[in-house]
Design an enzyme around this catalytic site. Structure first.
Site: not given
Length: 472
Positions: A24, A121, A361
């Site tokens: 993040h 966030d 991933h």
């Protein structure tokens, strides 16, 4: 929100406040660097223990300041560890508990700084109300794809008021979802998605926190673009009825440090675009069976490979590798395969001339890094939004191949790895095939510096209008 006449002569000032995870923090850093280069004053909030690393990531600029935060003591949360990189999943959840306890500290800082905007966030659901009370606007910055937001965290996701979806319900998109290649997800993926509807440590679940932040914010800012996700962006707009401003998937500046000599020498042994680089990020840990099948699958491809494996910090890496790797594996692949652990120079490795394939991933930032370095994408998502990112690149965008897995439990075997690599290799060797063409077009768009600068300039102008300082 009405503009404050006292701010009309001020330079645009933005507080950046990401969650304490580098997945993040990094997008917030990239956005901060772009905004500060356009004259925006940035105050960047982060835990004190992260400050030194942040200094190496943020561009040196007089308009950019790092504000260290004090993480309160929470039972079960190790002292001095203030990002998820060094925590197990349960401990990482405690960072959200600590974050909720930081509200008085954040209020005091915002009262002193008096920014025009607070960019926050997913975890800080309480920030919109606090910002409003302090006379400033709040901006929810979604670092996920618009697809992830549209599929999982919109009001329509609840089948009925006050009832969370079942595993069968979450396998399918919410009502009025756009018609695209994403029509459902596998059972094991839906089971993973149920995590966001569970409460932990007595606090609200992820879904409730995200929805509250999206609803309460003045503006939604998204790290995406219409060229990649127009149907999902429009759906999010229809769900929340407020401005959704697009940053586009910001491409980090090229690395300035050269690739470590031992890796540069090893990679230089091989033909151009022949090496598979395989990494799952610093916070994803494969289990022993997954490592075995992945390793055997890479061996079966016959191609050279660079495999990065990571383990929790409390594990003995040598012992973990010895137990997880197939017997005799290192001896069989010693001339064409290498295994690294811990942090590696990923961007420099992907940019090396011998690297042609990237098995990952499907973290959004990692996918962008692969696209802009001409690395053909093979995805093996492990959790959360990665599953949807993978479907976006392999389905809608057709710029990659996803490893096939068993529906119920997500099992993959060595042959699944081999087949996925073969599928992308075949297309790579035949010019004019879909994946290569689509990736080339997307790369050109992402690397169009003039267009990106224009998008950031437009974003600054829109924020200035909202703040009441346009034209100053």
């Amino acid at each position: 929100m009405e503009s404050d006449p006292k701010k009309s002569t001020a330079k645009l000032h933005v507080v950046m406040f990401p969650f304490f995870a580098f997945g993040h923090i990094s997008p917030f850093v990239q956005l901060s660097n772009k905004l500060s280069s356009n004259g925006v004053k940035i105050s960047f909030f982060s835990a004190a223990a992260n400050v030194q690393r942040l200094k190496s990531m943020l561009r040196p600029d007089a308009t950019l300041e790092i504000i260290p935060l004090t993480i309160p003591t929470v039972e079960g949360l190790p002292r001095g560890i203030e990002s998820t990189a060094e925590l197990n999943p349960s401990q990482a959840e405690l960072l959200v508990v600590a974050l909720d306890q930081m509200q008085p500290q954040i209020r005091d800082l915002l009262s002193q700084l008096k920014p025009h905007f607070v960019v926050f966030d997913f975890a800080q659901e309480w920030l919109p109300k606090m910002a409003y009370e302090l006379g400033m606007d709040s901006v929810f910055y979604s670092v996920f794809t618009a697809l992830a937001t549209a599929f999982l965290t919109v009001p329509a996701r609840l089948p009925e008021p006050n009832r969370y979806p079942t595993i069968e319900e979450v396998k399918f998109p919410p009502p009025n979802f756009p018609r695209t290649s994403i029509t459902s997800v596998e059972t094991f993926v839906a089971r993973d998605f149920l995590y966001i509807f569970r409460s932990f440590h007595g606090i609200r679940c992820v879904y409730d926190r995200v929805l509250s932040g999206l609803k309460g914010s003045s503006i939604i800012l998204a790290k995406t673009c219409n060229e990649m996700e127009a149907p999902y962006i429009n759906y999010v707009k229809s769900q929340f009825g407020k401005p959704v401003l697009l940053v586009s998937p910001t491409v980090p500046d090229p690395p300035t440090d050269p690739l470590e000599e031992k890796w540069a020498n090893w990679l230089s042994q091989f033909d151009a675009k022949s090496v598979i680089y395989c990494s799952f990020g610093s916070e994803t840990f494969l289990n022993d069976d997954q490592i075995k099948e992945l390793a055997l699958g890479l061996e079966l491809t016959g191609l050279p490979f660079f495999l990065v494996l990571n383990f929790p910090t409390d594990k003995d890496i040598s012992a973990e590798l010895k137990r997880a790797l197939p017997e005799g594996f290192l001896g069989r692949v010693k001339n064409r395969g290498v295994i690294a652990t811990g942090w590696v120079q990923q961007r420099q490795i992907l940019a090396h001339s011998s690297v042609g394939y990237y098995l990952s991933h499907a973290g959004f930032s990692s996918l962008i890094e692969g696209i802009v370095t001409d690395s053909q994408l093979i995805t093996l998502p492990q959790k959360g939004d990665q599953f949807l990112n993978s479907k976006l690149v392999s389905g809608d965008l057709k710029v990659g191949v996803e490893v096939n897995r068993r529906d119920d439990d997500g099992y993959f075997g060595k042959q699944d790895i081999k087949t996925a690599v073969e599928n992308v290799v075949v297309e790579d060797k035949e010019p004019g095939k879909t994946i290569r063409d689509n990736q080339k077009k997307l790369k050109e768009f992402l690397l169009n510096e003039e267009a990106e600068n224009k998008r950031i300039e437009d974003l600054v102008k829109e924020l200035e209008i909202v703040a009441g300082i346009a034209g100053i």
